[in-house]
Design a protein around this motif. Structure first.
Motif, PDB file in Angstrom:
ATOM      1  N   ALA A  68      -7.041 -11.793  -2.676  1.00  0.00           N
ATOM      2  CA  ALA A  68      -6.559 -12.180  -1.348  1.00  0.00           C
ATOM      3  C   ALA A  68      -6.045 -10.974  -0.572  1.00  0.00           C
ATOM      4  O   ALA A  68      -6.226 -10.890   0.650  1.00  0.00           O
ATOM      5  CB  ALA A  68      -5.476 -13.248  -1.466  1.00  0.00           C
ATOM      6  N   ALA A  69      -5.408 -10.036  -1.266  1.00  0.00           N
ATOM      7  CA  ALA A  69      -4.916  -8.826  -0.600  1.00  0.00           C
ATOM      8  C   ALA A  69      -6.077  -7.973  -0.103  1.00  0.00           C
ATOM      9  O   ALA A  69      -6.036  -7.422   1.002  1.00  0.00           O
ATOM     10  CB  ALA A  69      -4.036  -8.027  -1.553  1.00  0.00           C
ATOM     11  N   ILE A  70      -7.123  -7.868  -0.903  1.00  0.00           N
ATOM     12  CA  ILE A  70      -8.315  -7.120  -0.491  1.00  0.00           C
ATOM     13  C   ILE A  70      -8.972  -7.794   0.703  1.00  0.00           C
ATOM     14  O   ILE A  70      -9.317  -7.147   1.696  1.00  0.00           O
ATOM     15  CB  ILE A  70      -9.296  -6.993  -1.673  1.00  0.00           C
ATOM     16  CG1 ILE A  70      -8.693  -6.091  -2.756  1.00  0.00           C
ATOM     17  CG2 ILE A  70     -10.653  -6.439  -1.213  1.00  0.00           C
ATOM     18  CD1 ILE A  70      -9.428  -6.124  -4.082  1.00  0.00           C
ATOM     19  N   GLY A  71      -9.118  -9.120   0.629  1.00  0.00           N
ATOM     20  CA  GLY A  71      -9.702  -9.858   1.738  1.00  0.00           C
ATOM     21  C   GLY A  71      -8.863  -9.776   3.002  1.00  0.00           C
ATOM     22  O   GLY A  71      -9.390  -9.667   4.111  1.00  0.00           O
ATOM     23  N   HIS A  72      -7.555  -9.834   2.852  1.00  0.00           N
ATOM     24  CA  HIS A  72      -6.614  -9.739   3.971  1.00  0.00           C
ATOM     25  C   HIS A  72      -6.815  -8.422   4.718  1.00  0.00           C
ATOM     26  O   HIS A  72      -7.009  -8.402   5.943  1.00  0.00           O
ATOM     27  CB  HIS A  72      -5.197  -9.843   3.395  1.00  0.00           C
ATOM     28  CG  HIS A  72      -4.097  -9.870   4.398  1.00  0.00           C
ATOM     29  ND1 HIS A  72      -2.875 -10.438   4.123  1.00  0.00           N
ATOM     30  CD2 HIS A  72      -3.992  -9.367   5.659  1.00  0.00           C
ATOM     31  CE1 HIS A  72      -2.075 -10.319   5.177  1.00  0.00           C
ATOM     32  NE2 HIS A  72      -2.738  -9.656   6.115  1.00  0.00           N
ATOM     33  N   VAL A  73      -6.785  -7.315   3.971  1.00  0.00           N
ATOM     34  CA  VAL A  73      -6.914  -5.995   4.599  1.00  0.00           C
ATOM     35  C   VAL A  73      -8.308  -5.810   5.187  1.00  0.00           C
ATOM     36  O   VAL A  73      -8.467  -5.266   6.285  1.00  0.00           O
ATOM     37  CB  VAL A  73      -6.592  -4.880   3.581  1.00  0.00           C
ATOM     38  CG1 VAL A  73      -6.875  -3.509   4.181  1.00  0.00           C
ATOM     39  CG2 VAL A  73      -5.129  -4.974   3.150  1.00  0.00           C
ATOM     40  N   ALA A  74      -9.323  -6.264   4.464  1.00  0.00           N
ATOM     41  CA  ALA A  74     -10.686  -6.147   4.980  1.00  0.00           C
ATOM     42  C   ALA A  74     -10.834  -6.910   6.293  1.00  0.00           C
ATOM     43  O   ALA A  74     -11.416  -6.397   7.264  1.00  0.00           O
ATOM     44  CB  ALA A  74     -11.685  -6.666   3.948  1.00  0.00           C
ATOM     45  N   GLU A  75     -10.284  -8.112   6.355  1.00  0.00           N
ATOM     46  CA  GLU A  75     -10.461  -8.935   7.556  1.00  0.00           C
ATOM     47  C   GLU A  75      -9.755  -8.342   8.766  1.00  0.00           C
ATOM     48  O   GLU A  75     -10.318  -8.330   9.867  1.00  0.00           O
ATOM     49  CB  GLU A  75      -9.991 -10.362   7.303  1.00  0.00           C
ATOM     50  CG  GLU A  75     -10.213 -11.256   8.511  1.00  0.00           C
ATOM     51  CD  GLU A  75     -10.321 -12.726   8.163  1.00  0.00           C
ATOM     52  OE1 GLU A  75      -9.752 -13.532   8.912  1.00  0.00           O
ATOM     53  OE2 GLU A  75     -10.977 -13.072   7.166  1.00  0.00           O
ATOM     54  N   ILE A  76      -8.532  -7.845   8.606  1.00  0.00           N
ATOM     55  CA  ILE A  76      -7.831  -7.297   9.779  1.00  0.00           C
ATOM     56  C   ILE A  76      -8.458  -5.989  10.240  1.00  0.00           C
ATOM     57  O   ILE A  76      -8.192  -5.533  11.362  1.00  0.00           O
ATOM     58  CB  ILE A  76      -6.311  -7.134   9.536  1.00  0.00           C
ATOM     59  CG1 ILE A  76      -6.028  -6.109   8.442  1.00  0.00           C
ATOM     60  CG2 ILE A  76      -5.670  -8.481   9.226  1.00  0.00           C
ATOM     61  CD1 ILE A  76      -4.535  -5.830   8.253  1.00  0.00           C
ATOM     62  N   ASN A  77      -9.303  -5.384   9.402  1.00  0.00           N
ATOM     63  CA  ASN A  77     -10.048  -4.176   9.777  1.00  0.00           C
ATOM     64  C   ASN A  77     -11.491  -4.483  10.172  1.00  0.00           C
ATOM     65  O   ASN A  77     -12.279  -3.561  10.414  1.00  0.00           O
ATOM     66  CB  ASN A  77     -10.046  -3.174   8.633  1.00  0.00           C
ATOM     67  CG  ASN A  77      -8.718  -2.442   8.486  1.00  0.00           C
ATOM     68  OD1 ASN A  77      -8.464  -1.445   9.152  1.00  0.00           O
ATOM     69  ND2 ASN A  77      -7.858  -2.950   7.608  1.00  0.00           N
TER      70      ASN A  77
ATOM     71  N   SER B 206      -3.138  -1.444  -0.588  1.00  0.00           N
ATOM     72  CA  SER B 206      -3.031  -0.011  -0.309  1.00  0.00           C
ATOM     73  C   SER B 206      -4.361   0.689  -0.552  1.00  0.00           C
ATOM     74  O   SER B 206      -4.832   1.482   0.275  1.00  0.00           O
ATOM     75  CB  SER B 206      -1.941   0.625  -1.184  1.00  0.00           C
ATOM     76  OG  SER B 206      -0.686   0.044  -0.932  1.00  0.00           O
ATOM     77  N   CYS B 207      -4.970   0.396  -1.678  1.00  0.00           N
ATOM     78  CA  CYS B 207      -6.236   1.017  -2.056  1.00  0.00           C
ATOM     79  C   CYS B 207      -7.343   0.621  -1.082  1.00  0.00           C
ATOM     80  O   CYS B 207      -8.178   1.459  -0.686  1.00  0.00           O
ATOM     81  CB  CYS B 207      -6.588   0.614  -3.479  1.00  0.00           C
ATOM     82  SG  CYS B 207      -7.991   1.491  -4.186  1.00  0.00           S
ATOM     83  N   THR B 208      -7.352  -0.634  -0.667  1.00  0.00           N
ATOM     84  CA  THR B 208      -8.366  -1.115   0.271  1.00  0.00           C
ATOM     85  C   THR B 208      -8.256  -0.413   1.622  1.00  0.00           C
ATOM     86  O   THR B 208      -9.268  -0.017   2.217  1.00  0.00           O
ATOM     87  CB  THR B 208      -8.250  -2.635   0.461  1.00  0.00           C
ATOM     88  OG1 THR B 208      -8.358  -3.281  -0.803  1.00  0.00           O
ATOM     89  CG2 THR B 208      -9.340  -3.157   1.380  1.00  0.00           C
ATOM     90  N   GLN B 209      -7.027  -0.238   2.119  1.00  0.00           N
ATOM     91  CA  GLN B 209      -6.858   0.426   3.404  1.00  0.00           C
ATOM     92  C   GLN B 209      -7.322   1.885   3.335  1.00  0.00           C
ATOM     93  O   GLN B 209      -7.954   2.390   4.280  1.00  0.00           O
ATOM     94  CB  GLN B 209      -5.409   0.360   3.863  1.00  0.00           C
ATOM     95  CG  GLN B 209      -5.202   0.803   5.303  1.00  0.00           C
ATOM     96  CD  GLN B 209      -5.910  -0.107   6.297  1.00  0.00           C
ATOM     97  OE1 GLN B 209      -5.660  -1.310   6.347  1.00  0.00           O
ATOM     98  NE2 GLN B 209      -6.812   0.458   7.090  1.00  0.00           N
ATOM     99  N   ILE B 210      -7.034   2.552   2.237  1.00  0.00           N
ATOM    100  CA  ILE B 210      -7.505   3.935   2.063  1.00  0.00           C
ATOM    101  C   ILE B 210      -9.023   3.965   2.013  1.00  0.00           C
ATOM    102  O   ILE B 210      -9.666   4.843   2.615  1.00  0.00           O
ATOM    103  CB  ILE B 210      -6.898   4.557   0.792  1.00  0.00           C
ATOM    104  CG1 ILE B 210      -5.381   4.717   0.939  1.00  0.00           C
ATOM    105  CG2 ILE B 210      -7.544   5.913   0.496  1.00  0.00           C
ATOM    106  CD1 ILE B 210      -4.676   5.091  -0.347  1.00  0.00           C
ATOM    107  N   LEU B 211      -9.605   3.023   1.310  1.00  0.00           N
ATOM    108  CA  LEU B 211     -11.063   2.942   1.207  1.00  0.00           C
ATOM    109  C   LEU B 211     -11.697   2.815   2.595  1.00  0.00           C
ATOM    110  O   LEU B 211     -12.731   3.437   2.885  1.00  0.00           O
ATOM    111  CB  LEU B 211     -11.442   1.754   0.329  1.00  0.00           C
ATOM    112  CG  LEU B 211     -12.906   1.579  -0.066  1.00  0.00           C
ATOM    113  CD1 LEU B 211     -13.362   2.711  -0.973  1.00  0.00           C
ATOM    114  CD2 LEU B 211     -13.105   0.238  -0.775  1.00  0.00           C
ATOM    115  N   ILE B 212     -11.065   2.044   3.456  1.00  0.00           N
ATOM    116  CA  ILE B 212     -11.572   1.855   4.809  1.00  0.00           C
ATOM    117  C   ILE B 212     -11.324   3.090   5.676  1.00  0.00           C
ATOM    118  O   ILE B 212     -12.220   3.582   6.362  1.00  0.00           O
ATOM    119  CB  ILE B 212     -10.930   0.604   5.439  1.00  0.00           C
ATOM    120  CG1 ILE B 212     -11.382  -0.661   4.704  1.00  0.00           C
ATOM    121  CG2 ILE B 212     -11.263   0.512   6.927  1.00  0.00           C
ATOM    122  CD1 ILE B 212     -10.592  -1.909   5.057  1.00  0.00           C
ATOM    123  N   ASP B 213     -10.095   3.609   5.653  1.00  0.00           N
ATOM    124  CA  ASP B 213      -9.726   4.713   6.537  1.00  0.00           C
ATOM    125  C   ASP B 213     -10.400   6.026   6.158  1.00  0.00           C
ATOM    126  O   ASP B 213     -10.877   6.767   7.020  1.00  0.00           O
ATOM    127  CB  ASP B 213      -8.210   4.911   6.527  1.00  0.00           C
ATOM    128  CG  ASP B 213      -7.458   3.811   7.250  1.00  0.00           C
ATOM    129  OD1 ASP B 213      -8.086   3.080   8.032  1.00  0.00           O
ATOM    130  OD2 ASP B 213      -6.238   3.684   7.025  1.00  0.00           O
TER     131      ASP B 213
END
Length: 231
Positions: free
Chosen positions: A175-184, A58-65
């Protein structure tokens, strides 16, 4: 904008980096605090995601968006799953995956990948950062990091994870951080320093080494930032 996102699960994992930053602003989304500032002339967004995969993703997606970061570095501590990886050693992720999700599920469901690969340039940057640290009080390793929703302190579970994934260390967010980073399509790397051996003595070792190990990882990340400034 070349803005670097830095994520730690706990404040102890990012406090040292935070102490070296010049702050410009602070934002709060979904309960996460995002600290906007600079490390020398680099734009940084530093955040604490909390424990576990859902918080981390969740935090990673917010960081990206919200902040449009160009790179993500996750710093923190982990338990060793390799006899060559000792207390306070550094592990730089080659790839990351979940130890509590079946491998067939990983490849059968979106995004159809058994693991998520760290960015080669960031891996090389981390290696160069290690080489520029003096004195060197620990070794570094490049390998797989696995994540799951439990603190590993049982030898049977530890052995099962080793047999299934052949990882270098285990933690709860990478892995969750890497997962979200990769799909973005955002380059990432996970940096971890070893606080325990993921065995029956893990709790005792963790309490003794968590701050020491957290600062070792944080210092490597700061050295990575310094190298980015000179590029």
């Amino acid at each position: 904008m070349n803005r670097i996102g830095i994520i730690g699960a706990m404040s102890i994992e990012v406090d040292f980096i935070k102490s070296k930053m010049t702050f410009i602003d602070e934002k709060r989304y979904a309960g996460f605090n995002f600290y906007l500032g600079k490390y020398k002339n680099l734009d940084i967004v530093l955040t604490i995601c909390g424990i576990g995969k859902v918080n981390a993703s969740s935090c990673t997606q917010i960081l990206i968006d919200r902040f449009n970061v160009s790179k993500i570095i996750n710093t923190g501590i982990a338990g060793s799953l390799n006899d060559d990886v000792k207390l306070c050693d550094i592990v730089i992720s080659d790839n990351v995956t979940y130890h509590d999700v079946r491998q067939i599920q990983m490849i059968s469901c979106y995004p159809y990948k058994e693991f998520f690969c760290a960015n080669k340039e960031l891996i090389n940057l981390a290696i160069r950062a290690y080489q520029n640290i003096c004195p060197k009080e620990n070794n570094y390793h490049i390998g797989r990091i696995v994540s799951g929703e439990s603190f590993i302190s049982d030898k049977n579970l530890k052995q099962a994870i080793i047999e299934s994934y052949n990882p270098y260390c285990v933690e709860m967010e990478g892995a969750a951080i890497g997962h979200v980073a990769e799909i973005n399509d955002v380059p990432f790397v996970i940096i971890r320093s070893i606080s325990d051996n993921a065995d029956e003595n893990a709790t005792i070792s963790y309490e003794e080494f968590e701050k020491i190990s957290a600062n070792i990882s944080a210092k490597l990340v700061l050295k990575m930032l310094e190298l980015l400034i000179t590029e």
